[in-house]
Design an enzyme around this catalytic site. Structure first.
Site, mmCIF file in Angstrom:
data_model
loop_
_atom_site.group_PDB
_atom_site.id
_atom_site.type_symbol
_atom_site.label_atom_id
_atom_site.label_comp_id
_atom_site.label_asym_id
_atom_site.label_seq_id
_atom_site.Cartn_x
_atom_site.Cartn_y
_atom_site.Cartn_z
ATOM 1 N N TYR A 208 1.995 0.815 -9.979
ATOM 2 C CA TYR A 208 3.203 0.499 -9.427
ATOM 3 C C TYR A 208 4.246 0.574 -10.444
ATOM 4 O O TYR A 208 3.952 -0.156 -11.610
ATOM 5 C CB TYR A 208 3.227 -0.698 -8.544
ATOM 6 C CG TYR A 208 4.548 -1.209 -8.046
ATOM 7 C CD1 TYR A 208 5.155 -0.861 -6.937
ATOM 8 C CD2 TYR A 208 5.387 -2.097 -8.954
ATOM 9 C CE1 TYR A 208 6.256 -1.127 -6.620
ATOM 10 C CE2 TYR A 208 6.634 -2.272 -8.673
ATOM 11 C CZ TYR A 208 7.054 -1.646 -7.424
ATOM 12 O OH TYR A 208 8.481 -2.196 -7.084
ATOM 13 N N GLU B 206 11.951 2.678 -7.587
ATOM 14 C CA GLU B 206 10.601 2.262 -7.173
ATOM 15 C C GLU B 206 9.653 3.401 -6.963
ATOM 16 O O GLU B 206 9.692 4.381 -6.061
ATOM 17 C CB GLU B 206 10.603 1.537 -5.807
ATOM 18 C CG GLU B 206 9.391 0.730 -5.704
ATOM 19 C CD GLU B 206 9.380 -0.005 -4.537
ATOM 20 O OE1 GLU B 206 9.434 0.428 -3.184
ATOM 21 O OE2 GLU B 206 9.057 -1.357 -4.586
#
Ligand code: GDP
Ligand code: MN
Length: 396
Positions: A118, A206
């Site tokens: 991530y 993101e």
């Protein structure tokens, strides 16, 4: 301004960030053509069909599917395009899918295991600095990771005077447990990702997942990109990427009229000048037992035309059961605002919900007199509490 995954990836690629490649398709035939072209260009055997909507969690909702041959590409694309995709991040009605991204399969087997990370880039409002947030726990719900295993989320703050330093990129690659080629690839990935964030005037990146492929390449498989609205004037090529179909219809209309409007779930419409007063008004409505239906800042010039435009916007929301107008007359005189309310009301004919007007500041008394003598179904209030009580009364 939010972008689609394919648009975000386009921006990343333009700054040299490695991405999972894909081609947008609007129907099943285009999807098959896209798949053929991708195979020719990348050699991929399988393809991933990905719904392009402004919402995450598409995989969970059935909006990301693997196709193992062209027949499956056609079937899956046909099924996803036109569907109402419901994910944990959409409303219960879901979002209509107008297009898919046909992407190369990057989870192919090879010398090492694939690994999902991530990574996001955003502003730390506390310190006023950009930061990179990253985790070994990619591919899944990051909110869940933050909740149950917060020690697996790392942050790296960037000093605006120096920019991202090479040792910081190495630290990130190290904390992600990488070595050898993958380590070097990650430092390059991080550096180009940060450059893309700064130079595109983004407010959020993101990338979930960032993938380490089985042959040790590092790439963005997903991309959630938000461009800072205040920078769009100098980023025209990104401003053109705006997809109004993905945004709230009433908010888009209000924006075109120069009104600062945010749609909310409640039943009391608010018309206020100034963001601070608007927030205080929303608190007041809650205390009175109501729920604000919107945030609306009409700005400094609350004349008849603007008040009328604001009425129309507020009344587009069928949930509105009452309207509270709370205006502070500083530079703009209250009697002029009152006249604006009266004129707007008359222009609109009938308004079928009770209206409570609180005008405070310059010429407030005159304003109250105008409202009370207008013969219209509008209640006036001078004190904040008085307005709240009147809202309470009309709701019950
Ligand atoms: P999201 O669900 O909206 O976050 O969409 P993503 O783009 O993150 O995709 C969801 C998931 O699909 C990823 O976490 C991967 O596990 C999977 N996925 C994406 N691309 C590929 C691919 O090329 N091959 C395979 N096998 N799975 C993929
Ligand atoms: Mn994702």
């Amino acid at each position: 301004m939010n972008l689609h995954e394919y648009q975000g990836k386009e921006i990343l690629a333009s700054f040299g960030v490695r991405i999972q490649r894909g081609i947008v398709a609007h129907n099943a035939k285009e999807a098959v053509d896209a798949a053929k072209q991708l195979t020719a260009e990348t050699g991929t055997g399988w393809h991933v069909i990905k719904a392009q909507v402004h919402a995450g969690g598409r995989g969970k909702g059935g909006g990301v599917k693997l196709a193992k041959n062209l027949k499956e590409v056609e079937e899956i694309a046909g099924q996803i395009i036109g569907m109402n995709l419901i994910t944990p991040q959409t409303s219960a009605e879901g979002k209509k899918v107008h297009q898919v991204l046909v992407a190369e399969d990057v989870y192919y087997p090879g010398a090492s295991e694939t690994n999902e990370f991530y990574m996001s880039v955003l502003l730390n409002r506390g310190t006023g600095r950009n930061m990179i947030m990253y985790s070994t726990e990619g591919g899944m719900d990051i909110e869940e990771v933050a909740e149950s295993t917060p020690h697996l989320i790392f942050t790296e703050e960037i000093d605006p005077a120096t920019g991202l330093l090479p040792f910081q990129a190495r630290k990130i690659a190290f904390n992600l447990g990488l070595s050898g080629t993958a380590f070097k690839e990650m430092t390059k990935f991080v550096a180009s990702l940060y450059k893309a964030y700064v130079e595109s005037d983004s407010s959020m990146f993101e990338i979930n997942p960032v993938l380490k492929t089985s042959d040790d390449k590092i790439m963005a498989v997903d991309a959630k990109v938000s461009i800072d609205d205040n920078a769009l004037y100098r980023r025209k090529q990104y401003a053109e990427m705006r997809d109004l179909r993905e945004e709230n219809g009433i908010e888009v209309e209000a924006g075109a009229l120069g009104l600062n409007y945010v749609d909310l779930d409640g039943n009391v419409g608010c018309m206020v000048n100034g963001a601070g007063l608007a927030m205080a008004t929303m608190d007041l409505i809650k205390q009175a037992g109501g729920e604000p239906a919107n945030f609306l800042d009409v700005g400094g010039t609350a004349d008849a035309a603007r008040v009328e435009a604001a009425f129309k916007i507020i009344l587009k929301d069928p949930a509105v059961k009452a309207i509270l107008i709370n205006i502070f007359g500083g530079i703009v005189r209250c009697d002029r605002v009152a006249q604006g309310v009266i004129d707007a009301y008359k222009n609109m004919g009938t308004i079928n919900v009770p209206i409570i007007v609180r005008l405070q500041g310059t010429n407030a008394d005159l304003a109250k007199e105008l409202i009370d003598n207008s013969g219209l179904d509008v209640q006036s209030a001078v004190q904040f509490q008085e307005a709240a009580d009147k809202v309470k009364a009309v709701l019950s």
